[in-house]
Design a protein around this motif. Sequence first.
Motif, mmCIF file in Angstrom:
data_model
loop_
_atom_site.group_PDB
_atom_site.id
_atom_site.type_symbol
_atom_site.label_atom_id
_atom_site.label_comp_id
_atom_site.label_asym_id
_atom_site.label_seq_id
_atom_site.Cartn_x
_atom_site.Cartn_y
_atom_site.Cartn_z
ATOM 1 N N GLN A 43 1.039 -1.215 0.005
ATOM 2 C CA GLN A 43 -0.151 -0.215 -0.128
ATOM 3 C C GLN A 43 1.014 1.441 0.492
ATOM 4 O O GLN A 43 0.124 1.968 -1.000
ATOM 5 C CB GLN A 43 -1.239 -0.154 1.041
ATOM 6 N N PRO A 44 2.160 1.599 1.306
ATOM 7 C CA PRO A 44 2.703 2.572 1.060
ATOM 8 C C PRO A 44 3.498 2.666 -0.302
ATOM 9 O O PRO A 44 3.331 3.771 -1.219
ATOM 10 C CB PRO A 44 3.809 2.200 2.025
ATOM 11 N N LEU A 45 3.643 1.908 -1.019
ATOM 12 C CA LEU A 45 3.966 1.721 -2.135
ATOM 13 C C LEU A 45 3.877 2.233 -3.579
ATOM 14 O O LEU A 45 4.171 3.422 -4.393
ATOM 15 C CB LEU A 45 4.891 0.926 -3.373
ATOM 16 N N TRP A 46 2.140 2.407 -3.173
ATOM 17 C CA TRP A 46 0.927 2.530 -4.613
ATOM 18 C C TRP A 46 0.509 4.456 -4.369
ATOM 19 O O TRP A 46 -0.041 5.407 -5.305
ATOM 20 C CB TRP A 46 -0.110 1.816 -4.653
ATOM 21 N N GLU A 47 0.647 3.700 -2.865
ATOM 22 C CA GLU A 47 0.468 5.596 -2.054
ATOM 23 C C GLU A 47 1.245 7.080 -2.471
ATOM 24 O O GLU A 47 0.953 7.849 -3.481
ATOM 25 C CB GLU A 47 0.147 6.202 -1.117
ATOM 26 N N LYS A 48 2.455 6.308 -3.028
ATOM 27 C CA LYS A 48 3.863 7.149 -3.215
ATOM 28 C C LYS A 48 3.471 7.324 -5.171
ATOM 29 O O LYS A 48 3.981 8.542 -5.451
ATOM 30 C CB LYS A 48 5.303 6.458 -2.935
#
Length: 172
Positions: A43-48
């Motif tokens: 999830q943090p990857l895709w938020e970035k």
Amino acid sequence: MIRKATWADAPAIASVHVESWKTTYSGIVPDAYLETLSVREKQPLWEKVLSESDHSLFVAEENGRVVGFVSGGRNRATEGPIAKYDGELYAIYLRKEVQRKGLGRQLVQALVGDLAQKGVRSMVVWVLADNPSRGFYERLGGENIAQEEVEIGGKPLLEWCYGWKDIQMMKP
């Protein structure tokens, strides 16, 4: 329905990403590696990615649920014959139950349209040679232009690079 992804889609995109890896790469990528994949990690990857303006990201929805996505942008290669291509399809994943229904083509068309508006004229994508969905890129008119070995979960795997010299000529 195909639409541009929003910040709120990050958890759903991460879920599709993880689920697709586990179903598509089972028997190809070591199970021990696949078992480590988690939505919480992705999830943090895709938020970035969603915060980067130069990145194109679209989702496919079915009955209000995100069932697939495509992401792309400028080609990350900086040298060699692949570097002459402007754009790159970074990732495309669909839940297993919605594959082979035309959503992948629709996602690629949305990405190509967006990249073309940004001045991208050609594109590449890297695909594991053992990926059972590899023929998808061939049916879109992609030509195998390179290959390289990568390591995933401690296992050496072959990746093929498909290229389109003119994304406007991709087979619909």
